[in-house]
Motif scaffolding. Sequence first.
Motif, mmCIF file in Angstrom:
data_model
loop_
_atom_site.group_PDB
_atom_site.id
_atom_site.type_symbol
_atom_site.label_atom_id
_atom_site.label_comp_id
_atom_site.label_asym_id
_atom_site.label_seq_id
_atom_site.Cartn_x
_atom_site.Cartn_y
_atom_site.Cartn_z
ATOM 1 N N VAL A 1 -11.105 12.708 -6.814
ATOM 2 C CA VAL A 1 -11.737 11.938 -7.892
ATOM 3 C C VAL A 1 -10.969 10.640 -8.160
ATOM 4 O O VAL A 1 -11.555 9.553 -8.245
ATOM 5 C CB VAL A 1 -11.814 12.768 -9.200
ATOM 6 C CG1 VAL A 1 -12.476 11.973 -10.310
ATOM 7 C CG2 VAL A 1 -12.566 14.068 -8.966
ATOM 8 N N ALA A 2 -9.619 10.739 -8.256
ATOM 9 C CA ALA A 2 -8.827 9.557 -8.621
ATOM 10 C C ALA A 2 -8.905 8.482 -7.540
ATOM 11 O O ALA A 2 -9.177 7.306 -7.833
ATOM 12 C CB ALA A 2 -7.370 9.961 -8.859
ATOM 13 N N GLU B 1 -7.304 9.573 3.851
ATOM 14 C CA GLU B 1 -7.531 10.967 3.454
ATOM 15 C C GLU B 1 -7.040 11.878 4.573
ATOM 16 O O GLU B 1 -7.403 11.706 5.736
ATOM 17 C CB GLU B 1 -9.020 11.201 3.181
ATOM 18 C CG GLU B 1 -9.433 12.651 3.011
ATOM 19 C CD GLU B 1 -8.663 13.392 1.917
ATOM 20 O OE1 GLU B 1 -8.615 12.908 0.789
ATOM 21 O OE2 GLU B 1 -8.081 14.469 2.223
ATOM 22 N N ALA B 2 -6.227 12.879 4.188
ATOM 23 C CA ALA B 2 -5.640 13.775 5.196
ATOM 24 C C ALA B 2 -6.699 14.656 5.865
ATOM 25 O O ALA B 2 -6.619 14.927 7.064
ATOM 26 C CB ALA B 2 -4.576 14.651 4.527
ATOM 27 N N LEU C 1 -15.786 20.043 -16.542
ATOM 28 C CA LEU C 1 -16.407 19.595 -17.778
ATOM 29 C C LEU C 1 -16.050 18.118 -17.932
ATOM 30 O O LEU C 1 -14.886 17.790 -18.112
ATOM 31 C CB LEU C 1 -15.868 20.411 -18.961
ATOM 32 C CG LEU C 1 -16.505 20.097 -20.314
ATOM 33 C CD1 LEU C 1 -17.997 20.402 -20.306
ATOM 34 C CD2 LEU C 1 -15.826 20.882 -21.418
ATOM 35 N N ARG D 1 -17.709 19.917 -8.945
ATOM 36 C CA ARG D 1 -16.859 18.846 -8.406
ATOM 37 C C ARG D 1 -17.484 18.259 -7.151
ATOM 38 O O ARG D 1 -17.445 17.053 -6.919
ATOM 39 C CB ARG D 1 -15.447 19.370 -8.112
ATOM 40 C CG ARG D 1 -14.505 18.281 -7.563
ATOM 41 C CD ARG D 1 -13.135 18.855 -7.259
ATOM 42 N NE ARG D 1 -12.231 17.865 -6.677
ATOM 43 C CZ ARG D 1 -12.173 17.576 -5.382
ATOM 44 N NH1 ARG D 1 -12.986 18.175 -4.533
ATOM 45 N NH2 ARG D 1 -11.318 16.671 -4.933
ATOM 46 N N VAL E 1 -0.857 10.588 5.249
ATOM 47 C CA VAL E 1 0.240 9.630 5.078
ATOM 48 C C VAL E 1 1.537 10.418 4.866
ATOM 49 O O VAL E 1 1.635 11.241 3.955
ATOM 50 C CB VAL E 1 -0.050 8.676 3.894
ATOM 51 C CG1 VAL E 1 1.112 7.728 3.678
ATOM 52 C CG2 VAL E 1 -1.351 7.911 4.146
ATOM 53 N N ASP F 1 -3.992 13.340 -10.678
ATOM 54 C CA ASP F 1 -3.077 14.485 -10.777
ATOM 55 C C ASP F 1 -1.702 14.156 -10.206
ATOM 56 O O ASP F 1 -0.698 14.726 -10.619
ATOM 57 C CB ASP F 1 -3.649 15.681 -9.999
ATOM 58 C CG ASP F 1 -4.656 16.479 -10.824
ATOM 59 O OD1 ASP F 1 -5.037 16.008 -11.916
ATOM 60 O OD2 ASP F 1 -5.061 17.568 -10.371
ATOM 61 N N GLY G 1 -8.477 16.774 -16.399
ATOM 62 C CA GLY G 1 -7.888 16.200 -15.180
ATOM 63 C C GLY G 1 -8.784 15.190 -14.476
ATOM 64 O O GLY G 1 -8.371 14.059 -14.186
ATOM 65 N N ALA G 2 -10.026 15.582 -14.185
ATOM 66 C CA ALA G 2 -10.937 14.672 -13.484
ATOM 67 C C ALA G 2 -11.323 13.509 -14.397
ATOM 68 O O ALA G 2 -11.472 12.364 -13.960
ATOM 69 C CB ALA G 2 -12.185 15.427 -13.050
ATOM 70 N N ASN G 3 -11.440 13.839 -15.680
ATOM 71 C CA ASN G 3 -11.737 12.827 -16.684
ATOM 72 C C ASN G 3 -10.662 11.733 -16.702
ATOM 73 O O ASN G 3 -10.938 10.535 -16.661
ATOM 74 C CB ASN G 3 -11.730 13.585 -18.015
ATOM 75 C CG ASN G 3 -12.528 12.932 -19.081
ATOM 76 O OD1 ASN G 3 -13.694 12.681 -18.894
ATOM 77 N ND2 ASN G 3 -11.888 12.638 -20.178
HETATM 78 C C1 LIG Z 1 -9.911 25.670 -11.783
HETATM 79 C C2 LIG Z 1 -9.888 24.226 -12.226
HETATM 80 C C3 LIG Z 1 -10.727 23.795 -13.245
HETATM 81 C C4 LIG Z 1 -10.730 22.458 -13.637
HETATM 82 N N1 LIG Z 1 -11.558 22.063 -14.657
HETATM 83 C C5 LIG Z 1 -11.590 20.765 -15.031
HETATM 84 C C6 LIG Z 1 -12.495 20.306 -16.041
HETATM 85 O O1 LIG Z 1 -13.254 21.089 -16.612
HETATM 86 N N2 LIG Z 1 -12.507 18.982 -16.366
HETATM 87 C C7 LIG Z 1 -11.683 18.084 -15.737
HETATM 88 O O2 LIG Z 1 -11.746 16.874 -16.057
HETATM 89 N N3 LIG Z 1 -10.791 18.481 -14.798
HETATM 90 C C8 LIG Z 1 -10.726 19.794 -14.434
HETATM 91 N N4 LIG Z 1 -9.857 20.205 -13.465
HETATM 92 C C9 LIG Z 1 -8.898 19.243 -12.919
HETATM 93 C C10 LIG Z 1 -9.494 18.365 -11.838
HETATM 94 O O3 LIG Z 1 -10.125 19.128 -10.836
HETATM 95 C C11 LIG Z 1 -8.369 17.533 -11.222
HETATM 96 O O4 LIG Z 1 -7.608 16.940 -12.249
HETATM 97 C C12 LIG Z 1 -8.903 16.417 -10.371
HETATM 98 O O5 LIG Z 1 -9.776 16.930 -9.385
HETATM 99 C C13 LIG Z 1 -7.737 15.675 -9.713
HETATM 100 O O6 LIG Z 1 -8.211 14.711 -8.824
HETATM 101 P P1 LIG Z 1 -7.186 13.872 -7.931
HETATM 102 O O7 LIG Z 1 -8.048 12.939 -7.155
HETATM 103 O O8 LIG Z 1 -6.106 13.298 -8.769
HETATM 104 O O9 LIG Z 1 -6.475 14.910 -6.958
HETATM 105 P P2 LIG Z 1 -7.064 15.884 -5.845
HETATM 106 O O10 LIG Z 1 -8.436 16.327 -6.182
HETATM 107 O O11 LIG Z 1 -6.010 16.917 -5.625
HETATM 108 O O12 LIG Z 1 -7.206 14.962 -4.532
HETATM 109 C C14 LIG Z 1 -6.116 14.615 -3.731
HETATM 110 C C15 LIG Z 1 -6.635 14.183 -2.359
HETATM 111 O O13 LIG Z 1 -5.523 13.675 -1.600
HETATM 112 C C16 LIG Z 1 -5.594 14.185 -0.278
HETATM 113 N N5 LIG Z 1 -4.227 14.151 0.265
HETATM 114 C C17 LIG Z 1 -3.172 14.932 -0.097
HETATM 115 N N6 LIG Z 1 -2.058 14.563 0.565
HETATM 116 C C18 LIG Z 1 -2.411 13.538 1.374
HETATM 117 C C19 LIG Z 1 -1.678 12.723 2.298
HETATM 118 N N7 LIG Z 1 -0.375 12.900 2.509
HETATM 119 N N8 LIG Z 1 -2.347 11.744 2.981
HETATM 120 C C20 LIG Z 1 -3.683 11.534 2.776
HETATM 121 N N9 LIG Z 1 -4.408 12.281 1.893
HETATM 122 C C21 LIG Z 1 -3.777 13.260 1.194
HETATM 123 C C22 LIG Z 1 -6.165 15.593 -0.459
HETATM 124 O O14 LIG Z 1 -6.717 16.093 0.752
HETATM 125 C C23 LIG Z 1 -7.221 15.344 -1.546
HETATM 126 O O15 LIG Z 1 -8.454 14.939 -0.978
HETATM 127 C C24 LIG Z 1 -9.853 21.531 -13.028
HETATM 128 C C25 LIG Z 1 -8.991 21.962 -11.995
HETATM 129 C C26 LIG Z 1 -9.004 23.292 -11.598
HETATM 130 C C27 LIG Z 1 -8.078 23.729 -10.494
#
Ligand SMILES: Cc1cc2nc3c(=O)[nH]c(=O)nc-3n(C[C@H](O)[C@H](O)[C@H](O)COP(=O)(O)OP(=O)(O)OC[C@H]3O[C@@H](n4cnc5c(N)ncnc54)[C@H](O)[C@@H]3O)c2cc1C
Length: 401
Positions: free
Chosen positions: A13-14, A33-34, A46, A103, A127, A293, A305-307
């Motif tokens: 998401v981020a 993306e890995a 949510l 998601r 990376v 995250d 988190g996603a928010n």
């Molecule tokens: C059970 C559960 C319920 C949740 N419920 C909610 C909710 O209701 N509302 C909400 O807002 N949030 C919720 N969250 C949190 C939310 O899912 C996360 O905060 C959000 O998805 C984080 O996104 P991100 O992009 O920061 O990280 P991630 O989704 O972890 O994405 C990281 C990406 O980086 C890639 N990557 C990793 N290392 C490397 C590398 N070295 N080189 C290249 N790519 C790499 C990975 O493959 C992945 O695609 C929930 C989480 C869980 C586990």
Amino acid sequence: MSAESIAIVGSGVAGAAAAIRLAERGVAVDLYEAVPEPKPIGAGLLLQPTGQRVLAAMGLLDEALALGTRVDRLFGDTPTGRTVLDMSYRRYDAAAYGMGLQRGALMGLLWRRLRELGVRWHCGAAVDGFEQDADGVTLRIASREPVRHLALILANGSFSKLRERMAVAQHARPFPWGAVWTVLPAPPGFPQIELRQRFRSASKMLGLMPVGKADAADAQHGINLFWSLPVAELDGWRERVGLAALKQRMTALFPDVAPLLAGLHDAEQLREARYADVWMQRWHDGRVLAIGDCAHGMSPQLGQGANMALIDAHELAAEIGDDGDWPQVFARYTHRRRAHLRFYGQASRRLTPMFQSHAVVAPWLRDRFFGWGGRLPYIHQQSIATLAGVKTGWLWGRLKL
Ligand SMILES: Cc1cc2nc3c(=O)[nH]c(=O)nc-3n(C[C@H](O)[C@H](O)[C@H](O)COP(=O)(O)OP(=O)(O)OC[C@H]3O[C@@H](n4cnc5c(N)ncnc54)[C@H](O)[C@@H]3O)c2cc1C
């Protein structure tokens, strides 16, 4: 890839949202993306009114609403009928609601948008490391030549090893509790307007949330099921506990879940989730910035988190000037995000043990005072503003998006 572009690591998401917001501002982006073939999967989310505003700014809110489900209320109780949570978005704002969304559905929308914007998306590109100097950042990517970029945005999740290379005080502490979760088909007549939780102390929790459809072609609406477990019990639960016993535990805690569990017939349907509390003194280090995250991982108890990841992307784009001075842009971003991210980090750390732990006193107090406090207008306002994702301090302060 180009020495004149910005590198983003991670297309969750981020990373995807940041790539979109930067590309919309005319910034050239390379997204790494890995995973070789990313698939739209992940727990039900949510999405709060703040995250919804970011989707609206990207022109994606209507499509997200068509896939997701409006959630008007959160309700949680104990098996003895004591109300622990009863929060209605309407008491925050007459027009406000949460959006239950898979998601995968959100990722489908974001990935389509970044393709439309012409973002260069390199999949199967893990990376491994980076070095920065006065003019740019060099990325090392597994089995590829090193590449140069103007700046680097780390969006690769809570367990990022790249973050540790930033010269910033930080910690990432895995939470001792995680969960198993799945999305199940909603049986006819199953309630789909509220997020429902059932607690026994802090050691048992079942959560249900309507999350709509996986994609536009999908006719089936889903319910996200969340079952809290200590991390020590997550490993090997299929062999030690088994699906039948787990389902029995769920129905013993909350008999109403029985019709939904008819759709749970294979232990492989349940996925495991582990999360970490990530703290950083600041989120920038010269030409490198952490978001999502990776920068501020938290437990899912507050549904933020996603928010937060969407808000990070939006606020970063708002700091882009004409000077192309990325260290300055990143420093301004840290300043802009500080109060909001600090509040939610602290709230997550304080509240999580009340919902996921072996503690006795904290959940006892929760059961007695949360339901009672929620009936006081001021406490209810504060609680629902926290959930809506707008608070920037314990007593006052609201995020302006
Ligand atoms: C059970 C559960 C319920 C949740 N419920 C909610 C909710 O209701 N509302 C909400 O807002 N949030 C919720 N969250 C949190 C939310 O899912 C996360 O905060 C959000 O998805 C984080 O996104 P991100 O992009 O920061 O990280 P991630 O989704 O972890 O994405 C990281 C990406 O980086 C890639 N990557 C990793 N290392 C490397 C590398 N070295 N080189 C290249 N790519 C790499 C990975 O493959 C992945 O695609 C929930 C989480 C869980 C586990």
